[in-house]
Write a protein that holds these residues in place. Structure first.
Motif, short mmCIF file in Angstrom:
data_model
loop_
_atom_site.label_atom_id
_atom_site.label_comp_id
_atom_site.label_asym_id
_atom_site.label_seq_id
_atom_site.Cartn_x
_atom_site.Cartn_y
_atom_site.Cartn_z
N ALA A 146 71.76 2.62 -90.73
CA ALA A 146 71.62 3.93 -90.07
C ALA A 146 71.75 3.79 -88.56
O ALA A 146 72.41 4.61 -87.91
CB ALA A 146 70.27 4.55 -90.43
N ARG A 147 71.17 2.75 -87.99
CA ARG A 147 71.27 2.54 -86.55
C ARG A 147 72.68 2.13 -86.13
O ARG A 147 73.13 2.49 -85.05
CB ARG A 147 70.23 1.52 -86.09
CG ARG A 147 68.84 2.10 -86.09
CD ARG A 147 67.81 1.17 -85.56
NE ARG A 147 66.53 1.86 -85.43
CZ ARG A 147 65.38 1.26 -85.35
NH1 ARG A 147 65.31 -0.07 -85.39
NH2 ARG A 147 64.26 1.95 -85.24
N ARG A 148 73.37 1.40 -86.99
CA ARG A 148 74.74 1.01 -86.68
C ARG A 148 75.65 2.25 -86.66
O ARG A 148 76.54 2.38 -85.83
CB ARG A 148 75.25 -0.01 -87.69
CG ARG A 148 76.57 -0.63 -87.32
CD ARG A 148 76.96 -1.82 -88.19
NE ARG A 148 76.91 -1.54 -89.61
CZ ARG A 148 76.18 -2.22 -90.49
NH1 ARG A 148 75.44 -3.23 -90.11
NH2 ARG A 148 76.18 -1.90 -91.76
N VAL A 149 75.41 3.21 -87.57
CA VAL A 149 76.24 4.41 -87.67
C VAL A 149 75.82 5.47 -86.66
O VAL A 149 76.67 6.07 -85.99
CB VAL A 149 76.19 4.99 -89.10
CG1 VAL A 149 76.88 6.34 -89.19
CG2 VAL A 149 76.80 4.01 -90.10
N LEU A 150 74.50 5.71 -86.52
CA LEU A 150 74.01 6.83 -85.72
C LEU A 150 73.45 6.45 -84.36
O LEU A 150 73.20 7.32 -83.54
CB LEU A 150 72.92 7.58 -86.51
CG LEU A 150 73.37 8.22 -87.82
CD1 LEU A 150 72.18 8.71 -88.60
CD2 LEU A 150 74.36 9.35 -87.55
N GLY A 151 73.19 5.17 -84.14
CA GLY A 151 72.63 4.73 -82.87
C GLY A 151 71.17 4.35 -83.00
O GLY A 151 70.52 4.57 -84.03
N ALA A 152 70.65 3.80 -81.92
CA ALA A 152 69.29 3.24 -81.91
C ALA A 152 68.19 4.30 -81.97
O ALA A 152 67.03 3.95 -82.18
CB ALA A 152 69.10 2.39 -80.66
N HIS A 153 68.54 5.57 -81.82
CA HIS A 153 67.49 6.60 -81.83
C HIS A 153 67.01 6.95 -83.24
O HIS A 153 66.08 7.74 -83.39
CB HIS A 153 67.96 7.85 -81.08
CG HIS A 153 69.22 8.45 -81.63
ND1 HIS A 153 70.46 7.98 -81.26
CD2 HIS A 153 69.42 9.43 -82.52
CE1 HIS A 153 71.37 8.69 -81.91
NE2 HIS A 153 70.77 9.57 -82.67
N VAL A 154 67.61 6.35 -84.29
CA VAL A 154 67.09 6.56 -85.65
C VAL A 154 65.72 5.90 -85.71
O VAL A 154 65.58 4.72 -85.41
CB VAL A 154 68.03 5.93 -86.71
CG1 VAL A 154 67.43 6.11 -88.10
CG2 VAL A 154 69.42 6.54 -86.63
N ARG A 155 64.72 6.66 -86.05
CA ARG A 155 63.34 6.15 -86.04
C ARG A 155 62.93 5.50 -87.35
O ARG A 155 62.07 4.62 -87.36
CB ARG A 155 62.38 7.28 -85.70
CG ARG A 155 62.60 7.80 -84.30
CD ARG A 155 61.67 8.94 -83.99
NE ARG A 155 61.90 9.40 -82.62
CZ ARG A 155 61.49 10.55 -82.16
NH1 ARG A 155 60.79 11.36 -82.93
NH2 ARG A 155 61.75 10.90 -80.93
N GLY A 156 63.51 5.94 -88.44
CA GLY A 156 63.11 5.36 -89.72
C GLY A 156 63.94 5.89 -90.87
O GLY A 156 64.59 6.93 -90.76
N VAL A 157 63.91 5.15 -91.97
CA VAL A 157 64.54 5.57 -93.22
C VAL A 157 63.41 5.74 -94.22
O VAL A 157 62.61 4.83 -94.41
CB VAL A 157 65.56 4.53 -93.72
CG1 VAL A 157 66.07 4.88 -95.09
CG2 VAL A 157 66.72 4.41 -92.73
N LEU A 158 63.36 6.90 -94.83
CA LEU A 158 62.33 7.18 -95.81
C LEU A 158 62.96 7.26 -97.19
O LEU A 158 63.92 8.01 -97.39
CB LEU A 158 61.63 8.50 -95.48
CG LEU A 158 60.82 8.50 -94.20
CD1 LEU A 158 61.71 8.82 -93.02
CD2 LEU A 158 59.70 9.49 -94.29
N ILE A 159 62.45 6.50 -98.12
CA ILE A 159 62.89 6.57 -99.50
C ILE A 159 61.99 7.62 -100.14
O ILE A 159 60.80 7.37 -100.39
CB ILE A 159 62.78 5.21 -100.20
CG1 ILE A 159 63.69 4.20 -99.50
CG2 ILE A 159 63.13 5.34 -101.68
CD1 ILE A 159 63.53 2.77 -99.98
N VAL A 160 62.54 8.81 -100.37
CA VAL A 160 61.71 9.93 -100.80
C VAL A 160 61.56 10.02 -102.31
O VAL A 160 60.61 10.64 -102.80
CB VAL A 160 62.21 11.27 -100.22
CG1 VAL A 160 62.03 11.29 -98.72
CG2 VAL A 160 63.65 11.54 -100.57
#
Length: 167
Positions: A146-160
């Motif tokens: 996610a950070r590679r695609v969207l940048g370092a401002h991605v705070r987290g990935v949630l598995i919902v």
């Protein structure tokens, strides 16, 4: 009976996930008439965000962006599909980044699927696949993509949600 139990668990899990998704659905966007003078509609804190000291990031607010479709990952055993894993993912982002996520969603999904296939092929979805260590390792790999695609401002990935349907 042993063949019906996994099916019943999968159906129950999907039903509970759908009910939780319906309950946590964001409120409709505010009308511009309701927006105070001089304020942008994006200035309002979206439903389901946190503010204050408990939030993450510099502003303390987060927007949770659920990817449109679930991920379906086949788990192979002896060259055949032994089970399917269905997983829903959301991203924790700074407010106002929802459109950025959706604009990059095809590239993001491609990267996430590569991680999920690798996880499945390395045995990550075998046995006790919800074990904390395994889930944290998967979440960290998804965050890296996610950070590679969207940048370092991605705070987290949630598995919902995550369900495994054995054949």
């Amino acid at each position: 009976m042993t063949r019906i139990t996994p099916v019943l668990l999968a159906v129950a899990g999907l039903g509970l996930g759908a009910a939780a998704g319906a309950m946590l659905r964001p409120a409709p966007a505010a009308d511009t008439a309701e927006t105070p003078a001089g304020a942008d509609a994006h200035d309002a804190v979206p439903h389901g965000t946190s503010t204050g000291a408990a939030g993450n990031g510099a502003t303390g607010a987060s927007d949770y962006v659920k990817l449109n479709n679930q991920f379906v990952v086949p788990v192979l055993s002896d060259g055949r599909v032994a089970s399917l894993v269905v997983m829903g993912v959301s991203l924790e982002m700074p407010p106002g980044e929802r459109e950025t996520v959706y604009a990059q969603e095809p590239k993001l999904r491609d990267g996430f699927l590569a991680v999920l296939f690798d996880h499945a092929n390395s045995g990550g979805f075998d046995g006790a696949f919800t074990e904390t260590r395994r889930v944290e390792r998967l979440r960290a790999a998804l965050l890296e993509v996610a950070r590679r695609v969207l940048g370092a401002h991605v705070r987290g990935v949630l598995i919902v949600d995550m369900v495994r349907q054995d054949s």
